[in-house]
Motif scaffolding. Structure first.
Motif, PDB file in Angstrom:
ATOM      1  N   PHE A  35      44.443  30.649  41.631  1.00  0.00           N
ATOM      2  CA  PHE A  35      43.575  31.781  41.957  1.00  0.00           C
ATOM      3  C   PHE A  35      44.012  32.443  43.266  1.00  0.00           C
ATOM      4  O   PHE A  35      44.222  33.657  43.329  1.00  0.00           O
ATOM      5  CB  PHE A  35      42.123  31.300  42.069  1.00  0.00           C
ATOM      6  CG  PHE A  35      41.128  32.418  42.217  1.00  0.00           C
ATOM      7  CD1 PHE A  35      40.479  32.930  41.107  1.00  0.00           C
ATOM      8  CD2 PHE A  35      40.819  32.951  43.464  1.00  0.00           C
ATOM      9  CE1 PHE A  35      39.562  33.962  41.231  1.00  0.00           C
ATOM     10  CE2 PHE A  35      39.908  33.985  43.604  1.00  0.00           C
ATOM     11  CZ  PHE A  35      39.274  34.494  42.482  1.00  0.00           C
ATOM     12  N   ARG A  46      34.409  31.906  41.212  1.00  0.00           N
ATOM     13  CA  ARG A  46      35.639  32.650  41.007  1.00  0.00           C
ATOM     14  C   ARG A  46      35.864  32.830  39.511  1.00  0.00           C
ATOM     15  O   ARG A  46      35.698  31.875  38.743  1.00  0.00           O
ATOM     16  CB  ARG A  46      36.816  31.897  41.627  1.00  0.00           C
ATOM     17  CG  ARG A  46      36.780  31.915  43.151  1.00  0.00           C
ATOM     18  CD  ARG A  46      37.812  30.990  43.758  1.00  0.00           C
ATOM     19  NE  ARG A  46      38.061  31.325  45.159  1.00  0.00           N
ATOM     20  CZ  ARG A  46      38.836  30.615  45.966  1.00  0.00           C
ATOM     21  NH1 ARG A  46      39.457  29.533  45.518  1.00  0.00           N
ATOM     22  NH2 ARG A  46      39.018  30.993  47.224  1.00  0.00           N
ATOM     23  N   GLU A 106      34.180  36.537  42.522  1.00  0.00           N
ATOM     24  CA  GLU A 106      35.489  37.048  42.943  1.00  0.00           C
ATOM     25  C   GLU A 106      36.413  36.964  41.737  1.00  0.00           C
ATOM     26  O   GLU A 106      36.424  35.954  41.026  1.00  0.00           O
ATOM     27  CB  GLU A 106      36.024  36.193  44.093  1.00  0.00           C
ATOM     28  CG  GLU A 106      37.225  36.782  44.785  1.00  0.00           C
ATOM     29  CD  GLU A 106      37.732  35.903  45.928  1.00  0.00           C
ATOM     30  OE1 GLU A 106      38.770  36.242  46.500  1.00  0.00           O
ATOM     31  OE2 GLU A 106      37.094  34.868  46.223  1.00  0.00           O
TER      32      GLU A 106
END
Length: 199
Positions: free
Chosen positions: A8, A76, A107
């Motif tokens: 990520f 995330r 995110e």
């Protein structure tokens, strides 16, 4: 063991960087994958237009907004995708809109399937590398939910269309007609359930 946090942070692309990559590859006569045939280049070009259309028309459903507002932790969203993928063109803008509207809770980063086969192979659909796949990662770096590669109702319809029709271009036409008519409703309804399950 897949290190989701590392992928990520160090390899994930923002939505704008992803679109820019697809655009630049097209300008150089390439797709994001290894197949840069005329057909795949055509798909990639069409997909940029599809993404723009979804961006302009999407409105989050109240039920999805409610579930996102109720999230108490930060997450995330790691998306496995490719520029040539028709489903991704219809769905990735939905993930982006969710992250845009709830930046304090979510995110978003995207990675290319063919450059991350170990990640992809940990998240197959019926044994295949179907995309897009949305992975939800918690603050500990654990993958706690998955969604994709398309709404369940469309997955079922697609199975029938492939049995009836050998011409994959005609199957793709039906697929995109369904997405246009649905206007992301089924996608958002299923994503509501995913986010509800996180609480």
């Amino acid at each position: 063991m897949v290190n989701y946090s590392n992928i990520f942070v160090n390899e994930g692309l923002s939505y704008s960087a992803y679109k820019e990559l697809v655009t630049k590859r097209l300008e150089n006569g390439q797709t994001t994958g290894e197949d840069s045939s005329e057909a795949m280049l055509h798909y990639s070009k069409m997909n940029l237009q599809r993404m723009k259309r979804v961006e302009k028309t999407i409105h989050l459903l109240p039920e999805l907004e409610k579930e996102l507002l109720a999230l108490t932790d930060k997450y995330r969203l790691l998306i496995i995708t490719e520029g040539w993928c028709g489903d991704a063109a219809q769905l990735v803008p939905v993930f982006q809109q969710i992250a845009l509207q709830f930046p304090e809770k979510l995110e978003l980063r995207l990675v290319l399937r063919d450059q991350h086969l170990e990640l992809m192979d940990a998240h197959l659909t019926n044994g295949g590398r179907a995309i897009p796949v949305m992975l939800v990662i918690n603050e500990k770096g654990e993958q706690i939910a998955k969604w994709g590669p398309r709404p369940a109702i469309l997955q079922e319809l697609l199975g029938g269309w492939k049995k009836e029709e050998s011409d994959l271009f005609k199957v793709a036409e039906k697929l995109h007609h369904w997405y246009a008519k649905d206007q992301t409703r089924h996608t958002q309804e299923e994503l509501s359930q995913v986010f509800r399950s996180l609480k």
